[in-house]
Write a protein that holds these residues in place. Sequence first.
Motif, short mmCIF file in Angstrom:
data_model
loop_
_atom_site.label_atom_id
_atom_site.label_comp_id
_atom_site.label_asym_id
_atom_site.label_seq_id
_atom_site.Cartn_x
_atom_site.Cartn_y
_atom_site.Cartn_z
N GLY A 48 0.81 -1.21 0.00
CA GLY A 48 0.00 0.00 0.00
C GLY A 48 0.84 1.26 0.00
O GLY A 48 0.55 2.20 -0.73
N PHE A 49 1.89 1.28 0.82
CA PHE A 49 2.78 2.45 0.85
C PHE A 49 3.43 2.68 -0.51
O PHE A 49 3.51 3.81 -1.00
CB PHE A 49 3.89 2.27 1.89
N ILE A 50 3.90 1.62 -1.13
CA ILE A 50 4.58 1.74 -2.41
C ILE A 50 3.61 2.20 -3.50
O ILE A 50 3.93 3.06 -4.31
CB ILE A 50 5.30 0.45 -2.79
N LEU A 51 2.42 1.62 -3.51
CA LEU A 51 1.43 2.04 -4.50
C LEU A 51 1.06 3.51 -4.32
O LEU A 51 0.91 4.24 -5.31
CB LEU A 51 0.18 1.16 -4.41
N MET A 52 0.91 3.94 -3.09
CA MET A 52 0.59 5.34 -2.84
C MET A 52 1.76 6.23 -3.26
O MET A 52 1.54 7.32 -3.80
CB MET A 52 0.25 5.56 -1.36
N TRP A 53 2.99 5.78 -3.02
CA TRP A 53 4.15 6.55 -3.45
C TRP A 53 4.15 6.68 -4.97
O TRP A 53 4.36 7.77 -5.51
CB TRP A 53 5.45 5.91 -2.97
N LEU A 54 3.92 5.56 -5.67
CA LEU A 54 3.88 5.59 -7.13
C LEU A 54 2.77 6.51 -7.63
O LEU A 54 2.96 7.25 -8.59
CB LEU A 54 3.69 4.19 -7.70
N ASP A 55 1.61 6.47 -6.99
CA ASP A 55 0.52 7.35 -7.38
C ASP A 55 0.93 8.81 -7.20
O ASP A 55 0.68 9.65 -8.07
CB ASP A 55 -0.75 7.04 -6.59
N GLY A 56 1.57 9.12 -6.10
CA GLY A 56 2.04 10.49 -5.86
C GLY A 56 3.09 10.91 -6.86
O GLY A 56 3.08 12.04 -7.36
N TYR A 57 3.99 9.99 -7.18
CA TYR A 57 5.02 10.27 -8.19
C TYR A 57 4.36 10.60 -9.53
O TYR A 57 4.69 11.60 -10.17
CB TYR A 57 5.96 9.07 -8.32
N LEU A 58 3.43 9.76 -9.94
CA LEU A 58 2.75 9.98 -11.21
C LEU A 58 1.93 11.26 -11.19
O LEU A 58 1.85 11.97 -12.20
CB LEU A 58 1.86 8.79 -11.56
N SER A 59 1.35 11.59 -10.05
CA SER A 59 0.60 12.84 -9.92
C SER A 59 1.53 14.04 -10.11
O SER A 59 1.16 15.02 -10.76
CB SER A 59 -0.08 12.93 -8.56
N GLY A 60 2.71 13.96 -9.54
CA GLY A 60 3.68 15.04 -9.70
C GLY A 60 4.13 15.20 -11.14
O GLY A 60 4.31 16.32 -11.63
N VAL A 61 4.31 14.08 -11.83
CA VAL A 61 4.74 14.11 -13.22
C VAL A 61 3.63 14.62 -14.13
O VAL A 61 3.87 15.42 -15.03
CB VAL A 61 5.20 12.70 -13.68
N SER A 62 2.40 14.21 -13.87
CA SER A 62 1.29 14.52 -14.78
C SER A 62 0.50 15.77 -14.37
O SER A 62 -0.22 16.33 -15.19
CB SER A 62 0.32 13.34 -14.84
N GLY A 63 0.59 16.17 -13.11
CA GLY A 63 -0.19 17.29 -12.63
C GLY A 63 -1.58 16.91 -12.14
O GLY A 63 -2.35 17.75 -11.71
N ASP A 64 -1.89 15.63 -12.18
CA ASP A 64 -3.19 15.14 -11.69
C ASP A 64 -3.16 15.15 -10.16
O ASP A 64 -2.25 14.62 -9.55
CB ASP A 64 -3.43 13.71 -12.20
N ASN A 65 -4.17 15.75 -9.55
CA ASN A 65 -4.16 15.83 -8.08
C ASN A 65 -5.32 15.08 -7.44
O ASN A 65 -5.68 15.34 -6.30
CB ASN A 65 -4.14 17.29 -7.63
N VAL A 66 -5.91 14.12 -8.15
CA VAL A 66 -7.03 13.34 -7.63
C VAL A 66 -6.58 11.91 -7.34
O VAL A 66 -5.99 11.25 -8.20
CB VAL A 66 -8.20 13.31 -8.65
N LEU A 67 -6.86 11.45 -6.13
CA LEU A 67 -6.60 10.04 -5.79
C LEU A 67 -7.88 9.28 -6.08
O LEU A 67 -8.87 9.42 -5.37
CB LEU A 67 -6.20 9.90 -4.32
N ASN A 68 -7.86 8.48 -7.12
CA ASN A 68 -9.02 7.70 -7.53
C ASN A 68 -8.71 6.24 -7.25
O ASN A 68 -7.85 5.65 -7.91
CB ASN A 68 -9.30 7.93 -9.02
N TRP A 69 -9.38 5.65 -6.26
CA TRP A 69 -9.06 4.29 -5.83
C TRP A 69 -9.26 3.26 -6.94
O TRP A 69 -8.46 2.34 -7.08
CB TRP A 69 -9.89 3.91 -4.60
#
Length: 102
Positions: A48-69
Amino acid sequence: MFGAVVICLMAVPVMAKKGAQPQNIDFGSYTCSEFLQEVSTSDAETAGFILMWLDGYLSGVSGDNVLNWKNLDIFTDKFLNYCTAHPKANMLEAAKKVGIAR
């Protein structure tokens, strides 16, 4: 919700032992093969921690700021399939390839 695939998808050996002090992880140096080889040592919390980190990384790269489960589950499946098919790929490049809508 994280399914069984998600729970066993992500792992890093330095974080696998319960109670052990986690070490810094350079995800930029991981290949898909190296990353997937560590799958068996993961627990649900680490995954879970790693997936959340990857989601945050991708959000930073793409500019997407929504966490969609739901999208996180879809990303996980795509990421696992891509890494299995491309074991020499850089883990972060694989994550960007499957995780950022074009």
